[in-house]
Design a protein around this motif. Structure first.
Motif, PDB file in Angstrom:
ATOM      1  N   LEU A  11     -11.716   6.444 -16.773  1.00 29.59           N
ATOM      2  CA  LEU A  11     -12.065   6.974 -15.691  1.00 29.59           C
ATOM      3  C   LEU A  11     -11.406   8.604 -15.959  1.00 29.59           C
ATOM      4  O   LEU A  11     -10.264   8.691 -15.952  1.00 29.59           O
ATOM      5  N   PHE A  12     -12.182   9.742 -15.223  1.00 33.63           N
ATOM      6  CA  PHE A  12     -11.178  10.752 -15.344  1.00 33.63           C
ATOM      7  C   PHE A  12     -11.724  12.441 -14.491  1.00 33.63           C
ATOM      8  O   PHE A  12     -12.692  11.653 -14.155  1.00 33.63           O
ATOM      9  N   ARG A  13     -10.846  12.489 -14.230  1.00 36.69           N
ATOM     10  CA  ARG A  13     -11.272  13.536 -13.203  1.00 36.69           C
ATOM     11  C   ARG A  13     -11.342  14.824 -13.483  1.00 36.69           C
ATOM     12  O   ARG A  13     -10.094  15.166 -13.874  1.00 36.69           O
ATOM     13  N   PRO A  14     -11.756  15.920 -13.662  1.00 36.34           N
ATOM     14  CA  PRO A  14     -12.058  17.525 -14.186  1.00 36.34           C
ATOM     15  C   PRO A  14     -10.852  17.747 -12.682  1.00 36.34           C
ATOM     16  O   PRO A  14     -11.583  17.434 -11.476  1.00 36.34           O
ATOM     17  N   ARG A  15     -10.073  18.712 -13.412  1.00 36.70           N
ATOM     18  CA  ARG A  15      -8.990  19.227 -12.259  1.00 36.70           C
ATOM     19  C   ARG A  15      -9.831  21.078 -11.756  1.00 36.70           C
ATOM     20  O   ARG A  15      -9.997  21.618 -12.431  1.00 36.70           O
ATOM     21  N   GLY A  16      -9.969  21.055 -10.378  1.00 34.19           N
ATOM     22  CA  GLY A  16     -10.599  22.311 -10.228  1.00 34.19           C
ATOM     23  C   GLY A  16     -11.571  22.312 -10.349  1.00 34.19           C
ATOM     24  O   GLY A  16     -12.847  23.425 -10.357  1.00 34.19           O
ATOM     25  N   ARG A  17     -12.698  20.744 -10.628  1.00 36.32           N
ATOM     26  CA  ARG A  17     -14.547  21.291 -11.096  1.00 36.32           C
ATOM     27  C   ARG A  17     -15.053  20.519  -9.866  1.00 36.32           C
ATOM     28  O   ARG A  17     -14.342  19.270  -9.833  1.00 36.32           O
TER      29      ARG A  17
END
Ligand code: PLP
Length: 354
Positions: free
Chosen positions: A295-301
């Motif tokens: 699971l990952f989360r783009p920074r500022g996108r």
């Protein structure tokens, strides 16, 4: 005039996982590998010999005994269903419904809530803490308030990939009022399993599936290991002859290929840190995984927009960006080396585009 559905199903949305055409499919945590060719050959030959005019073996004796042997337990401890979702449904039909409640630790696998609703069981979730861990200090009070007949724990958890420690699980088993169901769909990818503890407990059931590690998602086979009284009830609740002859056969024959399964799992487990290391060098945050996905989360996108860009590049991952507490998150399944490289390449490109 449309006939109103049963109470509780009115605003029901069902299971959603976008089925989009893409060259690289890393969205549903299946195995990237087909089952061993020799298994498929032996099975297809044997299928043509089956007496398909007859009902299948109702107690699935051969398969049940193979599963029991694999987990060093007794046949009386094994219930089998058409996928672990059906196992979960059978558990809820036996222990839920009629005003009983179920619970789990959110965010988690959505089917605990969905199947609770379908079976008329009231689902009252407990929120995980900010790190997506189970909050131990408040666990006793939360469980006491809900008083669930069935408590589901997904470990490693889908979609976060985090494993609960044996200490957390020991507390849960002490504190839960009813049955504790640990969903180990990803147990083989992680450092430990709780199957071995079932024999010492009268309230623990561990669910496993053939859909991931055994490369048989298309055949729909799952099972659970539990106390004999629980298991006996599940066999009574299941429809008669629910496991067709051909699936009983391929699942039983799969146990002749344990070494091949372990090799596939070892390869995927080795790919996982390679993906995580690459992610660590990009503009994303991720959760270290004990499963075959990250699971990952783009920074500022915007996560939904990133998902679309990946699809445009031929890579399908799972979009969790609209899920409560998983804002902007995406989940990628560990695939073959080529697939993982394609994903990392596409992600790297998408993240540098405006
Ligand atoms: C994939 C998955 C399953 C498997 O369901 P089947 O019905 O066996 O295909 C079960 N639990 C979780 C948490 C999963 O992610």
């Amino acid at each position: 005039m449309t006939i109103a559905p049963r109470q509780g199903l009115g605003v029901f949305s069902g299971y959603h996982s976008a089925q989009v055409d893409a060259a690289i499919r890393l969205n549903t945590n299946e195995s990237p590998y087909r089952p061993p060719a020799e298994l498929l050959k032996r099975w297809s030959e044997a299928v043509s010999e089956l007496a398909l005019n007859r009902y299948p073996d109702r107690s699935a004796k051969r398969l049940r005994s193979a599963i029991a042997k694999f987990h060093h337990t007794a046949e009386e401890a094994v219930f089998i269903g058409n996928g672990s979702n059906e196992v979960i449904q059978t558990i809820l039909l036996a222990y839920g419904t009629h005003g009983a409640t179920s619970t789990s630790f959110e965010p988690t696998y959505a089917m605990y809530e969905t199947i609770s609703r379908i079976t008329g069981t009231r689902y009252l979730p407990i929120e995980r803490n900010g790190d997506f861990r189970i909050d131990i200090p408040s666990l006793g009070a939360s469980l006491a308030e809900i008083n669930a007949a069935v408590t589901f724990l997904c470990s490693p958890n889908n979609p976060t990939g985090l494993n609960e420690s044996p200490e957390v699980i020991a507390s849960l088993l002490e504190l839960a009022a009813g049955l504790v169901v640990i969903d180990e769909a990803y147990g083989q990818f992680s450092a430990y399993s709780h199957v071995g503890e079932v024999a010492q407990r009268d309230n623990l059931v561990v669910v496993r599936t053939f859909s991931k590690i055994w490369s048989l998602a298309g055949m729909r086979i799952g099972y659970c290991i539990g106390p004999p009284e629980v298991i006996e009830l599940l066999w009574k609740v299941a429809l008669p002859y629910h496991l067709d002859s051909s699936k009983q056969l391929i699942a039983a024959m799969s146990f002749d290929y344990v070494a091949e399964m372990e090799e596939r799992v070892a390869f995927l487990v080795a790919e996982r840190p390679r993906i995580e290391t690459a992610l660590a060098g990009m503009e994303v945050d991720f959760w270290p995984s004990q499963a075959n996905f990250v699971l990952f989360r783009p920074r500022g996108r915007d996560g939904g927009e990133l998902w679309r860009r990946l699809v445009d590049k031929g890579v399908l991952v799972r979009d969790w960006s609209h899920w409560p507490r998983l804002e902007n998150c995406l989940r990628v399944t560990v695939g073959t080396r080529t697939e993982n490289d394609a994903f990392l390449g596409a992600l790297g490109e998408a993240l540098t585009e405006k």
